[in-house]
Design an enzyme around this catalytic site. Structure first.
Site, PDB file in Angstrom:
ATOM      1  N   THR A  96       0.861  -1.183   0.000  1.00 16.54           N
ATOM      2  CA  THR A  96       0.000   0.000   0.000  1.00 16.54           C
ATOM      3  C   THR A  96       0.895   1.230   0.000  1.00 16.54           C
ATOM      4  O   THR A  96       1.605   1.492   0.969  1.00 16.54           O
ATOM      5  CB  THR A  96      -0.928   0.009   1.225  1.00 16.54           C
ATOM      6  OG1 THR A  96      -1.715  -1.184   1.207  1.00 16.54           O
ATOM      7  CG2 THR A  96      -1.858   1.214   1.176  1.00 16.54           C
ATOM      8  N   LYS A 171      -7.507   0.843  -3.317  1.00 18.80           N
ATOM      9  CA  LYS A 171      -7.073   0.367  -1.996  1.00 18.80           C
ATOM     10  C   LYS A 171      -7.059   1.493  -0.973  1.00 18.80           C
ATOM     11  O   LYS A 171      -7.507   1.314   0.174  1.00 18.80           O
ATOM     12  CB  LYS A 171      -5.681  -0.254  -2.113  1.00 18.80           C
ATOM     13  CG  LYS A 171      -5.037  -0.658  -0.784  1.00 18.80           C
ATOM     14  CD  LYS A 171      -5.821  -1.744  -0.071  1.00 18.80           C
ATOM     15  CE  LYS A 171      -5.269  -2.050   1.311  1.00 18.80           C
ATOM     16  NZ  LYS A 171      -3.949  -2.673   1.300  1.00 18.80           N
ATOM     17  N   LYS A 246      -0.094   4.681   8.433  1.00 25.20           N
ATOM     18  CA  LYS A 246       0.487   4.907   7.106  1.00 25.20           C
ATOM     19  C   LYS A 246      -0.594   4.940   6.034  1.00 25.20           C
ATOM     20  O   LYS A 246      -0.668   5.872   5.220  1.00 25.20           O
ATOM     21  CB  LYS A 246       1.512   3.820   6.809  1.00 25.20           C
ATOM     22  CG  LYS A 246       2.264   4.002   5.496  1.00 25.20           C
ATOM     23  CD  LYS A 246       1.723   3.141   4.369  1.00 25.20           C
ATOM     24  CE  LYS A 246       1.907   1.666   4.642  1.00 25.20           C
ATOM     25  NZ  LYS A 246       1.527   0.829   3.469  1.00 25.20           N
TER      26      LYS A 246
END
Length: 321
Positions: A96, A171, A246
């Protein structure tokens, strides 16, 4: 069957590679963490000492890394993927990252005559073990079609999201919604506790009602309700605060870049930052429930069981995801 290079054999990479091995592929893996490499070897991965060795004759190369800076280093470094991949090797990044990093990977690959697909995943460690992950693929149609066949042994769902960067964009938005759901579930669970509701009975109500969410059904932050929830294991990570921060931060960053207002995501990010400031970055992200508790304590979490405050993951080396 294919020969597959895999960079990053951590909590996600190890079970994912095991499914590829079980499907008959040869997997050559690399990880800077000896324990992660050893665990992957026990699952049938051929552990090698360098990216160059992993890529030698490989049909495909997967990367599974914690942060954008790791991805850029592993791909663009002097001894990185771009330095050793050949035009026949399909490159797939399951990490990611921010949209800019994903586009950088696509552009740099194209400039070298290489094929790249952004291939982020959803489903967490449980999905990785059960080979029920959702793969979100972005790239050129022919490359995406090839990628879809490769990821099938690890996947419950394979979704072709569009051109370069579409997979990672999907995502980021999905995970942003997840962390907002975690915040809602956390507050609901603690209010139900304070109102004297039986936790399992309330969960039964919410799971078939309008308060339901994937987070609530899978990660409910009260022990004894959902079997695999972190609340049953002192909030040891299934999805750590550090990694959640994150991902949520990347989504907020994307909102700033596009002019979209994300007040709920910003609040979720602030709560994750609060846990990190307490030294809890290595715990499970559902520990945000303690921020809703009247006195900051949380049933299922005993700080004295932590050997030391959980430290944030290092960012100076390409550690595995």
């Amino acid at each position: 069957m294919s020969t597959i290079a895999w960079i990053g054999l951590g909590h996600m990479g190890a079970p994912m590679t095991a499914h590829l091995v079980a499907a008959g592929h040869t997997v050559r893996g690399v990880d800077v963490n000896p324990a992660a490499a050893e665990a992957a070897a026990a699952r049938g991965v051929q552990v090698v000492g360098s990216i160059r060795e992993a890529l030698d004759g490989a049909d495909a190369c997967f990367t599974s890394l914690p942060k954008p800076e790791h991805v850029r280093l592993v791909y663009g470094g002097e001894d990185g993927v771009f330095a050793h991949a050949t035009p026949g090797t399909l490159l797939l990044d399951t990490s990611t990252v921010d949209v800019d990093t994903s586009h950088w990977c696509h552009d740099e690959a194209a400039a070298r005559g290489l094929s790249f697909v952004d291939a982020p995943i959803s489903g967490g460690t449980a999905g990785a073990e059960a080979h029920t992950l959702t793969f979100m693929l972005g790239g050129r149609p022919d490359d995406v079609a090839r990628a879809a066949d490769l990821v099938a042994p690890m996947a419950g769902n394979v979704i072709r999201c569009g051109e370069a960067g579409a997979g990672i964009a999907a995502k980021l938005v999905n995970n942003m919604m997840l962390f907002i759901s975690v915040m809602a579930m956390s507050e609901g669970s603690q209010l139900a506790e304070q109102l004297g509701l039986d936790a399992k009975v309330f969960w039964d109500v919410a799971s078939v009602s309008s308060g339901s969410s994937w987070a609530m059904r899978t990660w409910y932050p009260v022990p004894g309700v959902v079997e695999k929830a972190a609340a049953n294991n002192n909030f040891e990570p299934t999805f750590s605060v550090d990694l959640a921060r994150k991902d949520c931060g990347l989504a907020v960053q994307a909102g700033e870049a596009t002019g979209v207002h994300l007040p709920a995501a910003e609040l979720a990010l602030a709560q994750l930052d609060e846990l990190i400031a307490e030294g809890l970055g290595g715990k499970d992200c559902t520990l945000v429930a303690k921020l809703a508790s009247p006195d900051g304590t949380l049933r299922g979490y005993d700080p004295s069981r932590d050997a030391a405050p959980a430290a944030s993951a290092p960012t100076s080396v390409p550690a595995s995801a």
